[in-house]
Motif scaffolding. Sequence first.
Motif, mmCIF file in Angstrom:
data_model
loop_
_atom_site.group_PDB
_atom_site.id
_atom_site.type_symbol
_atom_site.label_atom_id
_atom_site.label_comp_id
_atom_site.label_asym_id
_atom_site.label_seq_id
_atom_site.Cartn_x
_atom_site.Cartn_y
_atom_site.Cartn_z
ATOM 1 N N LYS A 2 22.845 -30.521 -12.089
ATOM 2 C CA LYS A 2 23.705 -31.700 -12.009
ATOM 3 C C LYS A 2 25.092 -31.296 -11.585
ATOM 4 O O LYS A 2 25.659 -30.352 -12.119
ATOM 5 C CB LYS A 2 23.757 -32.404 -13.367
ATOM 6 C CG LYS A 2 22.418 -33.014 -13.710
ATOM 7 C CD LYS A 2 22.388 -33.551 -15.116
ATOM 8 C CE LYS A 2 20.971 -33.936 -15.490
ATOM 9 N NZ LYS A 2 20.793 -34.120 -16.897
ATOM 10 N N HIS C 188 12.913 -27.465 -11.247
ATOM 11 C CA HIS C 188 12.880 -28.779 -10.620
ATOM 12 C C HIS C 188 11.445 -29.270 -10.430
ATOM 13 O O HIS C 188 10.588 -28.553 -9.937
ATOM 14 C CB HIS C 188 13.586 -28.696 -9.266
ATOM 15 C CG HIS C 188 13.700 -29.991 -8.566
ATOM 16 N ND1 HIS C 188 14.513 -30.990 -9.011
ATOM 17 C CD2 HIS C 188 13.085 -30.458 -7.459
ATOM 18 C CE1 HIS C 188 14.405 -32.025 -8.200
ATOM 19 N NE2 HIS C 188 13.545 -31.722 -7.251
ATOM 20 N N ILE C 190 9.009 -32.204 -8.711
ATOM 21 C CA ILE C 190 9.031 -33.255 -7.689
ATOM 22 C C ILE C 190 8.186 -34.411 -8.182
ATOM 23 O O ILE C 190 6.962 -34.298 -8.290
ATOM 24 C CB ILE C 190 8.482 -32.724 -6.358
ATOM 25 C CG1 ILE C 190 9.322 -31.537 -5.917
ATOM 26 C CG2 ILE C 190 8.505 -33.811 -5.299
ATOM 27 C CD1 ILE C 190 8.759 -30.836 -4.722
ATOM 28 N N SER C 192 9.454 -37.860 -7.431
ATOM 29 C CA SER C 192 9.908 -39.092 -6.785
ATOM 30 C C SER C 192 10.479 -38.717 -5.423
ATOM 31 O O SER C 192 10.597 -37.542 -5.098
ATOM 32 C CB SER C 192 10.998 -39.754 -7.628
ATOM 33 O OG SER C 192 12.114 -38.888 -7.704
ATOM 34 N N TRP C 193 10.819 -39.720 -4.658
ATOM 35 C CA TRP C 193 11.379 -39.460 -3.326
ATOM 36 C C TRP C 193 12.701 -38.690 -3.451
ATOM 37 O O TRP C 193 12.930 -37.714 -2.752
ATOM 38 C CB TRP C 193 11.588 -40.782 -2.595
ATOM 39 C CG TRP C 193 12.293 -40.599 -1.285
ATOM 40 C CD1 TRP C 193 13.552 -40.990 -0.969
ATOM 41 C CD2 TRP C 193 11.775 -39.950 -0.120
ATOM 42 N NE1 TRP C 193 13.853 -40.626 0.306
ATOM 43 C CE2 TRP C 193 12.776 -39.975 0.864
ATOM 44 C CE3 TRP C 193 10.547 -39.336 0.188
ATOM 45 C CZ2 TRP C 193 12.613 -39.422 2.121
ATOM 46 C CZ3 TRP C 193 10.377 -38.783 1.441
ATOM 47 C CH2 TRP C 193 11.393 -38.830 2.403
ATOM 48 N N ASP C 194 13.547 -39.100 -4.415
ATOM 49 C CA ASP C 194 14.830 -38.439 -4.578
ATOM 50 C C ASP C 194 14.664 -36.968 -4.950
ATOM 51 O O ASP C 194 15.381 -36.104 -4.449
ATOM 52 C CB ASP C 194 15.655 -39.137 -5.680
ATOM 53 C CG ASP C 194 16.248 -40.436 -5.175
ATOM 54 O OD1 ASP C 194 16.221 -40.631 -3.946
ATOM 55 O OD2 ASP C 194 16.707 -41.229 -6.003
ATOM 56 N N SER C 195 13.702 -36.709 -5.830
ATOM 57 C CA SER C 195 13.525 -35.315 -6.238
ATOM 58 C C SER C 195 12.942 -34.503 -5.086
ATOM 59 O O SER C 195 13.194 -33.310 -4.961
ATOM 60 C CB SER C 195 12.633 -35.223 -7.473
ATOM 61 O OG SER C 195 11.370 -35.750 -7.200
ATOM 62 N N VAL C 197 13.710 -35.083 -1.924
ATOM 63 C CA VAL C 197 14.882 -34.826 -1.078
ATOM 64 C C VAL C 197 15.687 -33.666 -1.652
ATOM 65 O O VAL C 197 16.139 -32.781 -0.923
ATOM 66 C CB VAL C 197 15.758 -36.096 -0.970
ATOM 67 C CG1 VAL C 197 17.086 -35.786 -0.289
ATOM 68 C CG2 VAL C 197 15.009 -37.173 -0.203
ATOM 69 N N PHE C 198 15.843 -33.655 -2.968
ATOM 70 C CA PHE C 198 16.591 -32.556 -3.587
ATOM 71 C C PHE C 198 15.893 -31.222 -3.339
ATOM 72 O O PHE C 198 16.532 -30.212 -3.047
ATOM 73 C CB PHE C 198 16.735 -32.792 -5.098
ATOM 74 C CG PHE C 198 17.497 -31.707 -5.781
ATOM 75 C CD1 PHE C 198 18.882 -31.683 -5.725
ATOM 76 C CD2 PHE C 198 16.834 -30.674 -6.449
ATOM 77 C CE1 PHE C 198 19.589 -30.664 -6.336
ATOM 78 C CE2 PHE C 198 17.538 -29.655 -7.043
ATOM 79 C CZ PHE C 198 18.919 -29.645 -6.996
ATOM 80 N N GLN C 199 14.563 -31.218 -3.432
ATOM 81 C CA GLN C 199 13.810 -29.982 -3.183
ATOM 82 C C GLN C 199 14.082 -29.490 -1.761
ATOM 83 O O GLN C 199 14.316 -28.312 -1.528
ATOM 84 C CB GLN C 199 12.315 -30.242 -3.409
ATOM 85 C CG GLN C 199 11.405 -29.080 -3.044
ATOM 86 C CD GLN C 199 11.624 -27.873 -3.947
ATOM 87 O OE1 GLN C 199 12.209 -27.976 -5.021
ATOM 88 N NE2 GLN C 199 11.176 -26.714 -3.508
ATOM 89 N N LYS C 201 16.692 -30.141 0.014
ATOM 90 C CA LYS C 201 18.078 -29.681 0.090
ATOM 91 C C LYS C 201 18.226 -28.266 -0.469
ATOM 92 O O LYS C 201 18.942 -27.443 0.112
ATOM 93 C CB LYS C 201 18.985 -30.628 -0.701
ATOM 94 C CG LYS C 201 19.477 -31.820 0.078
ATOM 95 C CD LYS C 201 20.230 -32.721 -0.870
ATOM 96 C CE LYS C 201 21.569 -33.135 -0.320
ATOM 97 N NZ LYS C 201 22.291 -33.983 -1.290
#
Lengths: 568, 310, 336
Positions: A2, C188, C190, C192-195, C197-199, C201
Amino acid sequence: MKKIGFLMAATALVAAGSAHAESHEGRATDGHLNIIYWQAPSLLNPYLSGGTKELEASSLVIEPLARYDETGTMVPFLVDEIPTVDNGGVSEDLTTITWTLSEGIKWSDGTPLTAADAVFTWQYCTDPESGCAQLSNYNDVESVEAVDDRTIKITFSVPKPFPYGPFVGAQSPIIQAAQFADCLGAAAPTCTDANFAPIGTGPFVVTDFKANDVASFVANENYRDPMKPAFATLNLKGGGDAASAARSVLETGEFDYAWNLQVEPEILNQMAAAGQGTVVSAFGTSVERMHVNQTDPDPELGDERATVAHPHPFLTDPNVSRALSLAIDREILVEAGYGSSGQPTCNVLPAPAIYASTNNDWCLNYDPDEANRLLDEAGWVMGDDGVRTKDGERLSILYQTSTNSVRQGTQALVKQMWEEIGVETELRNIDGSVFFGGDPSSPDTFQKFFADIEMYTNNFDGTDPERYMGNWACAEIPSPETQWQGSNMQRFCSEEYDALVVEFGQTAALEDRAALAIKMNDMLMNSGSIIPLVHRGGVSAHSNTLEGVLMNEWDSELWNIADWTRAE
Amino acid sequence: MSDQDRIFAQTVVDEVEERPRTLLRDVWSQFTAHRGAMAGLAVFLVIVLGVSFGPFIHTIDPTYSDFRARNQGMSLAHPMGTDNLGRDMFAQVLQGGRVSLLVGVTAMAIAMFFGTLVGVLAGYFRRLDGILMRVTDLFLALPILPLLLVIIMLFRDTLRKAFGPEAGIFLLIVFIIGITSWMQTARIVRGDVLALKEREFVLAARSIGTPAHRIILRHVLPNVLSPIMVSATLGIATAIITESALSFLGLGFPSDFPTWGRLLFDGANFMTLTPSRVIWPGLMLSLTVLSVNYVGDGLRDALDPHIRGR
Amino acid sequence: MFAFTIRRLLFAIPTLLAISFIIFAILDLAPSDPTGNLPLTISPEVRAQIRSSLGLDEPFPIRYLLWLKQFFINEPLNLIEGWTGWTLGDGERMRVTSWATRSPVVDLIIERMPQTLWVVGMSQVIAIVIAVPIGVISAYKQYSWFDQIGTFVSMVGFSIPTFFTGLVFIVLFSVHLQWFPSIYDTNHVIDSWDSFVFQIKQMIMPTMVLALATAAQLSRYMRASMLDNLQQDYVRTARAKGLTERVVVMIHVLRNSMIPVVTVIALNIPTIFGGAIITEQIFRVNGIGQLLIIGIQGADIPLVQTLTFIFAVLIVLFNLIADVLYGILDPRIRYE
């Protein structure tokens, strides 16, 4: 991860320690805390791995009876008061100490902490087959008894002027008997689950542990103070190097706290200028020092190389060593490699204050002229190539240390400073796992000392220097007979010193112990067998939004994590 | 007559020259016609001359630290700035270049020699293939770092005594890098040789009774030259970087002995503070590899019988 | 070809045994020590006890045989138990246990596979996807602008070490632009879509750093091999037959040029499982490469031995696969 950090970049810095406990409403109200230890813990049981990283990480979970605070003073943790002779907790003959646990302390699984857990901890570590790394904390312990549920009585086989070895400090926490019951002795390594997630009395509970990578924690519901800890969850990430750990706190703000940032000071300063976090340091007993070989490391000597049978051709002369010491500008070494986490020192025992000698402060004055004069006087004549000689012997030194960019910088600077007084230096650096590894088959260990001068840092746990000063007794000299084990690297040997070591073990009064320690320190310094360079502190960095950090070199840096809070 | 000889003869006839032309002269004239190669060669020579004679012009001692002048940017006194101990970067880059180039070229040559030898033998002689390739597998699988620790432990003191500290370490490093980086070349050369030896011109040569060593030297080797050239170019870069990793681990040269890889490594954390500390060694490294690459390209073209004489 | 494959597989067994012995001997000879990184406050006597609790007192052959037994008998049995739920024997057997973590090595490796496969595996895929077309076009249009730029970028990409490019990426994209995290989160999940995207990134920087170096190398081999083949007689013949340029280049030349590229890829794939030591350290991906380097630094012999041996198996296996592929790419290559 975060990114809380950069949102609050502008928050003002709060003086350390002044604001804890007041600024938050109660347990687990301050969200998530991210800590980075660039050397990741490999397990969370400090008895099976003596590494600092494991000690610190496990201090979130398991606790000793008492810890040292940031000034080196003992503070009660699981007890109400520290036993002393005055309050009757330590017997008059100094052979027993009795601790009384505070009321109502629970393990994180809800069961009560009892004296039996302490007894078990002692049995666990002293089992001859367990390979316990903290065994020396239980030296001379004859028995540990549970007098009743809350009373622990430790009996020593000899009078102990300083009876705070067992169950005090990060090295000696109490583990739960119920959890480790089947893990005694040879079975210790098979208890992976317990070693990865010990049940403790501390502010946090392990939820997930990935060895050498990341550990996750949540606040302990059964922690003794119902208002603490402020953080609900905590991540302890590891890996990489010190500079990038510093960057993640000071520049990107991804993490809140980074440990052990031994990085060139100008890099740290530049990162700190970004305004996300603060660099903090504290001093313990660590001294970066040179050991001056008193024996001859010449390879021609074969098996007798670097043994007391062959004194060193020139380094046994205290004046040569004094000249070498005077020719080193310690201020420059500090400025180049340590910054705020270093101070020039002339003592191998620089702290606590009562033990620190002031009799050797001549070495703080960088004085190459005096150094040259001493060498001239000792008969060393400057040669045409700028190197001094005496009776055909060149003043040439092989200078070794472990691999570490700050140490290599120091080596380069010292080499040049010595060049100015006509000393030729060859540098060598050796991988730490070999240098400190003590493998008798390797020529490169610091015990074998097949060089003229070697440099590293040593310190002692807690505040009592008795065992540390005992390092330089004659019996501690590494030699082929001892399979090159021993702590007297420079092979210093003096009957007088040995007598002081014995006397130290029998002296109880603090003032007398201090006087003895100073005397021993001065003897070592006058012999010229140790050249202290820098009194080193720990350096860490914390985010400006994190409050309550009290840097502590005497115990775990995370010792007061229960008091850490998030600034508004 | 082989491919090569035929085309060679053809050129001779075509151009109707008075003086007899040798293969070497022929290759050279082709090489000089390759603009990239000539530019590469020029840059490489400038670098070699610079690091060889530069220290006689820029006479600051690369290990001398002027502590008051540390972390400086580029200036007249310090054309490439100074490091965090106040040592002159230009002097270090020059001094480091000598070592890096020598290590890079020598280690690469050793690796190419072993790689080509093993690759050609394994590819050409079926009986040797099994054993040689298993040895290659072994070397690929060896854990390099512990192996280095062992080698250093066993040989450092002996070499130091025989050749002195610096030459001894140099031999050790070159040897270590050489024997731990030939395997890829060997596998690649072998793959090509396996295919080549079934080609018509090799079969033809064999059918008229040409002995194996002549087939290998005249027909096989020239045709596997291009992957070897690529390996060699990449090999120099790898050797220079590997050397820095060794020094960093305390297994290479003493820490006050600058090399390009080491300068880059030590300077990496200072990237934002004194960019000149990393830009120059990095630039020299890249320029060297680039120029060697173009020289390699030119050589390959010049030695290729299909292209030469077009 | 089938008989050849079987024979090679059988021959691989003694080869691998020999390799495992040599690796073990080297690790044993190496002067680093498992207690070397402990604080100096731990006394020599305690160190000796730690060593003996790790079994270092036993003679070398015993320790080697013990590892063989643990790796070849106990671990497979344990795997079978894990898959089937049966209990074989008494279920109590000593697995290969790391000295530093005191936990089974195989579990550590499994724990680290995801991040290594994501980052290092993906970088290889990207490298191949980039490098093959670049190599082909560079060769076909030799000395064109495209070729010159490709040469320049790949040479610079290869000569600048990853510890440097990694740091440049962090300073640029994490510190200044704050686009990507500088530290990889191995926890982390995965979901959801956001997670997702974070992966992506958190993968971008380490993957690109690795892909750059690999692509540089692959494209050079591809280009060189294409150049060789473009000059061959069969190309002239094919063109003379009236085949389109596309068919000539893409089918005939490319296929024949693949041999060195296949070799390099076959050499690279085992390194996916070996992880990328430096890149993993810089971005804290903490995959197998980091496990290996920590093991080596801490002289954790069971861990290093097991990892290196698995690596050796993959090397032998993929070299065999490369040999089979040679036969498919060029049917004239015979092994009998």
